[in-house]
Write a protein that holds these residues in place. Sequence first.
Motif, PDB file in Angstrom:
ATOM      1  N   VAL A   1       0.863  -1.176   0.000  1.00 12.96           N
ATOM      2  CA  VAL A   1       0.000   0.000   0.000  1.00 12.96           C
ATOM      3  C   VAL A   1       0.899   1.226   0.000  1.00 12.96           C
ATOM      4  CG1 VAL A   1      -1.780   1.256   1.254  1.00 12.96           C
ATOM      5  CG2 VAL A   1      -1.798  -1.246   1.247  1.00 12.96           C
ATOM      6  N   MET A   2       0.691   2.097  -0.991  1.00 12.53           N
ATOM      7  CA  MET A   2       1.523   3.281  -1.136  1.00 12.53           C
ATOM      8  C   MET A   2       0.708   4.529  -0.861  1.00 12.53           C
ATOM      9  SD  MET A   2       3.413   2.163  -4.611  1.00 12.53           S
ATOM     10  CE  MET A   2       5.112   2.511  -4.280  1.00 12.53           C
ATOM     11  N   GLU A   3       1.330   5.500  -0.239  1.00 10.05           N
ATOM     12  CA  GLU A   3       0.651   6.767   0.042  1.00 10.05           C
ATOM     13  C   GLU A   3       0.687   7.693  -1.167  1.00 10.05           C
ATOM     14  OE1 GLU A   3      -1.186   7.333   2.730  1.00 10.05           O
ATOM     15  OE2 GLU A   3      -0.653   5.330   3.414  1.00 10.05           O
ATOM     16  N   ALA A   4       1.681   7.518  -2.053  1.00 10.92           N
ATOM     17  CA  ALA A   4       1.809   8.362  -3.246  1.00 10.92           C
ATOM     18  C   ALA A   4       1.154   7.654  -4.432  1.00 10.92           C
ATOM     19  CB  ALA A   4       3.276   8.634  -3.537  1.00 10.92           C
ATOM     20  N   PRO A   5      -0.012   8.109  -4.884  1.00 10.00           N
ATOM     21  CA  PRO A   5      -0.719   7.431  -5.979  1.00 10.00           C
ATOM     22  C   PRO A   5       0.064   7.396  -7.292  1.00 10.00           C
ATOM     23  CG  PRO A   5      -2.092   9.141  -4.989  1.00 10.00           C
ATOM     24  CD  PRO A   5      -0.761   9.227  -4.357  1.00 10.00           C
TER      25      PRO A   5
ATOM     26  N   GLU B   1       0.339   0.927  -8.993  1.00 10.86           N
ATOM     27  CA  GLU B   1      -0.220   0.267 -10.174  1.00 10.86           C
ATOM     28  C   GLU B   1      -1.714   0.538 -10.284  1.00 10.86           C
ATOM     29  OE1 GLU B   1       0.591  -3.885 -10.837  1.00 10.86           O
ATOM     30  OE2 GLU B   1       2.481  -3.704  -9.757  1.00 10.86           O
ATOM     31  N   ALA B   2      -2.373   0.569  -9.144  1.00 11.06           N
ATOM     32  CA  ALA B   2      -3.810   0.824  -9.111  1.00 11.06           C
ATOM     33  C   ALA B   2      -4.112   1.754  -7.935  1.00 11.06           C
ATOM     34  CB  ALA B   2      -4.589  -0.477  -8.949  1.00 11.06           C
ATOM     35  N   VAL B   3      -5.043   2.664  -8.173  1.00 13.55           N
ATOM     36  CA  VAL B   3      -5.429   3.627  -7.146  1.00 13.55           C
ATOM     37  C   VAL B   3      -6.908   3.396  -6.827  1.00 13.55           C
ATOM     38  CG1 VAL B   3      -5.672   6.073  -6.581  1.00 13.55           C
ATOM     39  CG2 VAL B   3      -3.759   5.310  -8.004  1.00 13.55           C
TER      40      VAL B   3
ATOM     41  N   ALA C   1      -2.155   6.744 -14.148  1.00 11.37           N
ATOM     42  CA  ALA C   1      -2.346   7.618 -15.303  1.00 11.37           C
ATOM     43  C   ALA C   1      -3.806   8.024 -15.494  1.00 11.37           C
ATOM     44  CB  ALA C   1      -1.829   6.926 -16.559  1.00 11.37           C
ATOM     45  N   GLY C   2      -4.701   7.419 -14.756  1.00 11.06           N
ATOM     46  CA  GLY C   2      -6.111   7.794 -14.831  1.00 11.06           C
ATOM     47  C   GLY C   2      -6.996   6.855 -15.622  1.00 11.06           C
TER      48      GLY C   2
END
Length: 121
Positions: free
Chosen positions: A18-22, A26-28, A66-67
Amino acid sequence: SSIADALRLQLTASSVQVMEAPARAEAVLEALTDAREKSVVASTSAGQVREAELRVRLRFRVATAAGRLLLAADELLLTRDMSYSETSALAKAQEESLLYRAMEDDIVAQVLRRLAAITRV
């Protein structure tokens, strides 16, 4: 929120980082709505509450950094009915808390299943 905390805990336990920086993910997973709701369903002629409906609502979507959408906006809504009595208000408050926690755990499990179903393209 408690749902976000539970999701973070479950994802970490399943070897997902789990990352704090989106931007680096890989997926948000984005929570659009995360709410607890309570409404009176039945009351006496004197206006005393006899039954309440508890709801937990989570609206979310999953996208790449990337959205690009991986999972379009989706809503999970769970409801439970609970009887109420003024003479046992403390016990009913505890029951309400337990019902909310159980519904949130169920929503977390449903989100995890939907995340697992996402395939990389």
